[in-house]
Write a protein that holds these residues in place. Structure first.
Motif, PDB file in Angstrom:
ATOM      1  N   ASP A  19     -13.048   5.668  18.974  1.00  0.00           N
ATOM      2  CA  ASP A  19     -12.807   5.360  20.314  1.00  0.00           C
ATOM      3  C   ASP A  19     -12.246   6.636  20.828  1.00  0.00           C
ATOM      4  OD1 ASP A  19     -11.454   4.482  22.753  1.00  0.00           O
ATOM      5  OD2 ASP A  19      -9.619   3.727  21.714  1.00  0.00           O
ATOM      6  N   VAL A  20     -13.384   7.190  21.583  1.00  0.00           N
ATOM      7  CA  VAL A  20     -13.365   8.671  21.948  1.00  0.00           C
ATOM      8  C   VAL A  20     -13.500   8.874  23.407  1.00  0.00           C
ATOM      9  CG1 VAL A  20     -14.806  10.828  21.875  1.00  0.00           C
ATOM     10  CG2 VAL A  20     -14.781   9.487  19.986  1.00  0.00           C
ATOM     11  N   ASP A  21     -12.527   9.692  23.655  1.00  0.00           N
ATOM     12  CA  ASP A  21     -12.208  10.105  25.043  1.00  0.00           C
ATOM     13  C   ASP A  21     -13.025  10.980  25.646  1.00  0.00           C
ATOM     14  OD1 ASP A  21     -11.277  10.422  27.861  1.00  0.00           O
ATOM     15  OD2 ASP A  21      -9.391  10.426  27.600  1.00  0.00           O
ATOM     16  N   PRO A  22     -14.080  11.177  26.422  1.00  0.00           N
ATOM     17  CA  PRO A  22     -14.738  12.382  26.785  1.00  0.00           C
ATOM     18  C   PRO A  22     -13.644  13.535  27.390  1.00  0.00           C
ATOM     19  CG  PRO A  22     -15.929  10.377  27.650  1.00  0.00           C
ATOM     20  CD  PRO A  22     -14.573   9.969  27.211  1.00  0.00           C
ATOM     21  N   ALA A  23     -12.775  13.002  28.123  1.00  0.00           N
ATOM     22  CA  ALA A  23     -11.960  13.986  28.731  1.00  0.00           C
ATOM     23  C   ALA A  23     -11.354  15.012  27.668  1.00  0.00           C
ATOM     24  CB  ALA A  23     -10.836  13.577  29.560  1.00  0.00           C
ATOM     25  N   ALA A  24     -11.092  14.332  26.429  1.00  0.00           N
ATOM     26  CA  ALA A  24     -10.251  15.307  25.410  1.00  0.00           C
ATOM     27  C   ALA A  24     -11.250  16.323  24.670  1.00  0.00           C
ATOM     28  CB  ALA A  24      -9.897  14.210  24.447  1.00  0.00           C
ATOM     29  N   GLY A  25     -12.590  16.202  24.859  1.00  0.00           N
ATOM     30  CA  GLY A  25     -13.690  16.965  24.441  1.00  0.00           C
ATOM     31  C   GLY A  25     -13.754  18.267  24.623  1.00  0.00           C
ATOM     32  N   ARG A  26     -12.982  18.571  25.795  1.00  0.00           N
ATOM     33  CA  ARG A  26     -13.073  20.307  25.937  1.00  0.00           C
ATOM     34  C   ARG A  26     -11.904  20.982  25.245  1.00  0.00           C
ATOM     35  NH1 ARG A  26     -10.445  17.854  30.567  1.00  0.00           N
ATOM     36  NH2 ARG A  26      -8.356  18.851  31.123  1.00  0.00           N
ATOM     37  N   ALA A  27     -10.999  20.427  24.732  1.00  0.00           N
ATOM     38  CA  ALA A  27      -9.966  21.152  23.836  1.00  0.00           C
ATOM     39  C   ALA A  27     -10.558  21.968  23.014  1.00  0.00           C
ATOM     40  CB  ALA A  27      -9.092  20.090  23.251  1.00  0.00           C
ATOM     41  N   ARG A  28      -9.991  23.045  22.499  1.00  0.00           N
ATOM     42  CA  ARG A  28     -10.551  24.209  21.914  1.00  0.00           C
ATOM     43  C   ARG A  28      -9.762  24.171  20.666  1.00  0.00           C
ATOM     44  NH1 ARG A  28     -15.043  26.192  23.560  1.00  0.00           N
ATOM     45  NH2 ARG A  28     -15.038  27.442  21.879  1.00  0.00           N
ATOM     46  N   VAL A  29     -10.416  23.859  19.431  1.00  0.00           N
ATOM     47  CA  VAL A  29      -9.814  23.745  18.070  1.00  0.00           C
ATOM     48  C   VAL A  29     -10.494  24.426  16.981  1.00  0.00           C
ATOM     49  CG1 VAL A  29      -9.205  21.001  18.619  1.00  0.00           C
ATOM     50  CG2 VAL A  29     -11.479  21.550  17.550  1.00  0.00           C
ATOM     51  N   PRO A  30     -10.076  24.631  15.745  1.00  0.00           N
ATOM     52  CA  PRO A  30     -10.942  25.596  14.791  1.00  0.00           C
ATOM     53  C   PRO A  30     -11.806  24.665  14.267  1.00  0.00           C
ATOM     54  CG  PRO A  30      -8.068  25.449  14.468  1.00  0.00           C
ATOM     55  CD  PRO A  30      -8.642  24.402  15.457  1.00  0.00           C
ATOM     56  N   PRO A  31     -12.957  25.309  13.872  1.00  0.00           N
ATOM     57  CA  PRO A  31     -14.046  24.582  13.286  1.00  0.00           C
ATOM     58  C   PRO A  31     -13.605  23.856  11.898  1.00  0.00           C
ATOM     59  CG  PRO A  31     -14.436  27.068  13.618  1.00  0.00           C
ATOM     60  CD  PRO A  31     -13.109  26.812  13.717  1.00  0.00           C
ATOM     61  N   LEU A  32     -14.253  22.910  11.709  1.00  0.00           N
ATOM     62  CA  LEU A  32     -14.213  21.865  10.464  1.00  0.00           C
ATOM     63  C   LEU A  32     -12.548  21.514  10.602  1.00  0.00           C
ATOM     64  CD1 LEU A  32     -15.697  23.589   7.578  1.00  0.00           C
ATOM     65  CD2 LEU A  32     -16.514  21.572   8.755  1.00  0.00           C
ATOM     66  N   LEU A  33     -12.131  20.900  11.666  1.00  0.00           N
ATOM     67  CA  LEU A  33     -10.684  20.466  12.018  1.00  0.00           C
ATOM     68  C   LEU A  33     -11.085  18.771  11.398  1.00  0.00           C
ATOM     69  CD1 LEU A  33      -7.871  20.105  13.131  1.00  0.00           C
ATOM     70  CD2 LEU A  33      -9.103  19.398  14.957  1.00  0.00           C
ATOM     71  N   LEU A  34     -11.822  18.183  11.928  1.00  0.00           N
ATOM     72  CA  LEU A  34     -12.310  16.759  11.662  1.00  0.00           C
ATOM     73  C   LEU A  34     -12.800  16.453  10.509  1.00  0.00           C
ATOM     74  CD1 LEU A  34     -12.963  14.906  15.134  1.00  0.00           C
ATOM     75  CD2 LEU A  34     -11.113  14.481  13.740  1.00  0.00           C
ATOM     76  N   GLN A  35     -13.788  16.963  10.144  1.00  0.00           N
ATOM     77  CA  GLN A  35     -14.500  16.869   8.917  1.00  0.00           C
ATOM     78  C   GLN A  35     -13.575  16.764   7.551  1.00  0.00           C
ATOM     79  OE1 GLN A  35     -15.300  19.100   6.030  1.00  0.00           O
ATOM     80  NE2 GLN A  35     -16.522  17.428   5.288  1.00  0.00           N
ATOM     81  N   PRO A  36     -12.639  17.631   7.483  1.00  0.00           N
ATOM     82  CA  PRO A  36     -11.959  17.404   6.061  1.00  0.00           C
ATOM     83  C   PRO A  36     -10.897  16.074   6.223  1.00  0.00           C
ATOM     84  CG  PRO A  36     -11.195  19.391   7.226  1.00  0.00           C
ATOM     85  CD  PRO A  36     -12.401  18.962   7.879  1.00  0.00           C
ATOM     86  N   GLN A  74      -2.616  17.342  27.267  1.00  0.00           N
ATOM     87  CA  GLN A  74      -2.559  17.685  25.738  1.00  0.00           C
ATOM     88  C   GLN A  74      -3.812  16.650  25.423  1.00  0.00           C
ATOM     89  OE1 GLN A  74       1.301  16.290  24.590  1.00  0.00           O
ATOM     90  NE2 GLN A  74       1.826  18.466  23.761  1.00  0.00           N
ATOM     91  N   ALA A  75      -4.554  16.994  24.231  1.00  0.00           N
ATOM     92  CA  ALA A  75      -5.667  16.098  23.641  1.00  0.00           C
ATOM     93  C   ALA A  75      -4.850  15.557  22.493  1.00  0.00           C
ATOM     94  CB  ALA A  75      -6.945  16.984  23.196  1.00  0.00           C
ATOM     95  N   LEU A  76      -5.199  14.061  22.143  1.00  0.00           N
ATOM     96  CA  LEU A  76      -4.590  13.420  21.018  1.00  0.00           C
ATOM     97  C   LEU A  76      -5.756  12.990  20.059  1.00  0.00           C
ATOM     98  CD1 LEU A  76      -2.203  11.014  23.161  1.00  0.00           C
ATOM     99  CD2 LEU A  76      -1.825  13.475  22.506  1.00  0.00           C
ATOM    100  N   ILE A  77      -5.492  13.381  18.852  1.00  0.00           N
ATOM    101  CA  ILE A  77      -6.457  13.159  17.751  1.00  0.00           C
ATOM    102  C   ILE A  77      -5.973  12.258  16.800  1.00  0.00           C
ATOM    103  CG2 ILE A  77      -8.157  13.968  16.272  1.00  0.00           C
ATOM    104  CD1 ILE A  77      -7.858  16.550  17.777  1.00  0.00           C
ATOM    105  N   ILE A 107     -11.342   6.647  13.990  1.00  0.00           N
ATOM    106  CA  ILE A 107     -11.256   7.852  14.739  1.00  0.00           C
ATOM    107  C   ILE A 107     -11.216   7.780  16.182  1.00  0.00           C
ATOM    108  CG2 ILE A 107     -12.210  10.240  15.476  1.00  0.00           C
ATOM    109  CD1 ILE A 107     -13.632   8.095  12.397  1.00  0.00           C
ATOM    110  N   ARG A 108      -9.985   8.204  16.680  1.00  0.00           N
ATOM    111  CA  ARG A 108      -9.432   8.055  18.442  1.00  0.00           C
ATOM    112  C   ARG A 108      -9.324   9.491  18.595  1.00  0.00           C
ATOM    113  NH1 ARG A 108      -5.476   2.901  18.022  1.00  0.00           N
ATOM    114  NH2 ARG A 108      -6.989   1.312  17.713  1.00  0.00           N
ATOM    115  N   THR A 109      -9.674   9.675  19.999  1.00  0.00           N
ATOM    116  CA  THR A 109      -9.310  10.634  20.769  1.00  0.00           C
ATOM    117  C   THR A 109      -8.886  10.338  22.288  1.00  0.00           C
ATOM    118  OG1 THR A 109     -11.414  11.197  21.859  1.00  0.00           O
ATOM    119  CG2 THR A 109     -10.712  12.216  19.479  1.00  0.00           C
ATOM    120  N   GLY A 110      -7.843  10.986  22.741  1.00  0.00           N
ATOM    121  CA  GLY A 110      -7.302  10.828  24.159  1.00  0.00           C
ATOM    122  C   GLY A 110      -6.699  11.824  24.689  1.00  0.00           C
ATOM    123  N   THR A 111      -6.192  11.837  25.900  1.00  0.00           N
ATOM    124  CA  THR A 111      -5.492  12.816  26.559  1.00  0.00           C
ATOM    125  C   THR A 111      -4.369  12.497  27.178  1.00  0.00           C
ATOM    126  OG1 THR A 111      -6.472  12.269  28.815  1.00  0.00           O
ATOM    127  CG2 THR A 111      -7.582  13.887  27.490  1.00  0.00           C
TER     128      THR A 111
END
Length: 364
Positions: free
Chosen positions: A259-276, A305-308, A297-301
């Motif tokens: 359940d992915v919100d495209p608007a949250a996709g521009r947030a900057r995060v460290p690499p390999l945040l979701l994978q682990p 703020q971006a919510l994961i 897996i869900r993302t939103g705004t």
């Protein structure tokens, strides 16, 4: 093994030589693009940075006025007058630095120092002018020169601290901890993935190539320098690739929902945040359960703020989950803190028959 839909891919090559060449050039492109995503030395947009800057400036003032105050009451009066000038000056410097962080990040280092100190002098004069404007009491001979010189010196100190922060100049032990997760792909996952690809080579070559492409992308991201950042959209795509491999391995035992919100996709995060996080979900929630389970897996705004959210089912009492050491969770939490400071939130724990990880990061 039941067929599993795999996410769309941007690669179009189908032979081995083209696949290898694409992987090499992907790595070169990633290294070349690492610099634009690096933090700006003028990045003063975080709550933690603002709080520390204000405390630092006022601590310097408190020590400075103690040299000219003969008694506690005189010190308190002098400190109050100095703080009245310093507070608007400090906040003005931080606001302007935050607003100009991107264009100033592209200029030469000497120009950055000149802008930082010059802006500090101007903000010092602005703070003095504000105090005079509202009629607060100041020393009769107090002029703008001292606030300007003090503002320039304190701005240079703040800018130096921000430069160290942007370059991630951390102690060796901390840097090693940060690199531990980023450079790691679990050996048994690599072993299982290669065995899956070998088994598919004869019966379904296209899917075997797809598995190897996903694995290559995981390694490419694992080689990104620890100081780099990526977008949340890139992390979501990487997690899709990882779970596509695991779906082939587990078949119907693993059910994945997005359940992915495209608007949250521009947030900057460290690499390999979701994978682990999704790896932990599969390892401790799906693998021990004979009947399998689900990962969501869900993302939103929300309010800038971006919510994961990463959640998974837990195995029953007949198939208890293997207890981990929490290294991956601590590592992700530490990297979020170093990148976003107090603006990032991280929480993980069981909720009924579910394990949930909740992350909040600011949107640019």
């Amino acid at each position: 093994m039941p067929p599993v839909a795999t996410p769309p891919r941007s690669t179009t090559g189908s032979n081995t030589s083209q696949f290898a060449t694409t992987t090499i050039f992907d790595q070169l492109s990633a290294n070349a693009a690492a610099h634009p995503g690096a933090p700006s030395p003028f990045d003063a947009c975080h709550v933690g940075v603002v709080l520390r800057a204000v405390l630092f400036v006022h601590a310097v003032l408190a020590v400075g006025v103690s040299f000219v105050a003969s008694e506690p009451l005189a010190w308190l009066l002098a400190f109050g007058q100095s703080a009245a000038v310093a507070m608007p000056a400090t906040l003005s410097w931080l606001v302007v630095a935050c607003l100009l962080k991107r264009p100033l990040a592209r200029v030469a280092e000497p120009v950055q120092w000149l802008v930082a100190t010059g802006l500090g002098a101007l903000c010092g004069a602005y703070g003095w002018w504000q105090v005079r404007l509202v009629g607060l009491p100041l020393h009769p001979q107090a002029g703008p020169l001292a606030p300007m010189l003090g503002g320039a010196a304190l701005a240079a100190a703040l800018f130096y601290a921000l430069r160290l922060r942007s370059r991630s100049q951390l102690p060796a032990v901390t840097q090693a901890r940060l690199a531990e997760l980023q450079s790691r792909i679990r050996p048994h996952f690599l072993f299982n993935t290669l065995n899956t690809a070998i088994a598919l080579v004869r019966i379904d070559p296209a899917r075997a190539e797809s598995v190897l492409e996903d694995l290559a992308e995981l390694f490419r991201v694992a080689l990104i320098e620890s100081g780099s950042t990526v977008t949340l959209a890139e992390e979501v795509e990487l997690a899709r690739r990882y779970l596509a491999i695991e779906e082939i391995r587990f078949g119907q035992r693993l059910k994945v929902s997005w359940d992915v919100d495209p608007a949250a996709g521009r947030a900057r995060v460290p690499p390999l945040l979701l994978q682990p996080l999704v790896e932990n979900a599969v390892r401790h929630g799906i693998e021990p359960a004979a009947q399998g389970g689900w990962v969501r897996i869900r993302t939103g705004t929300r309010r800038g703020q971006a919510l994961i959210s990463v959640s998974n089912s837990l195995p029953g009492v007949d198939h208890p989950s293997t207890a981990g050491h929490g290294i991956a969770l601590r590592n992700v939490k530490e990297r979020l803190r170093l990148m976003h400071d107090l603006a990032a939130q991280f929480a993980a724990g069981p909720e009924r028959n579910t394990w949930r990880v909740h992350v909040v990061v600011p949107l640019d």
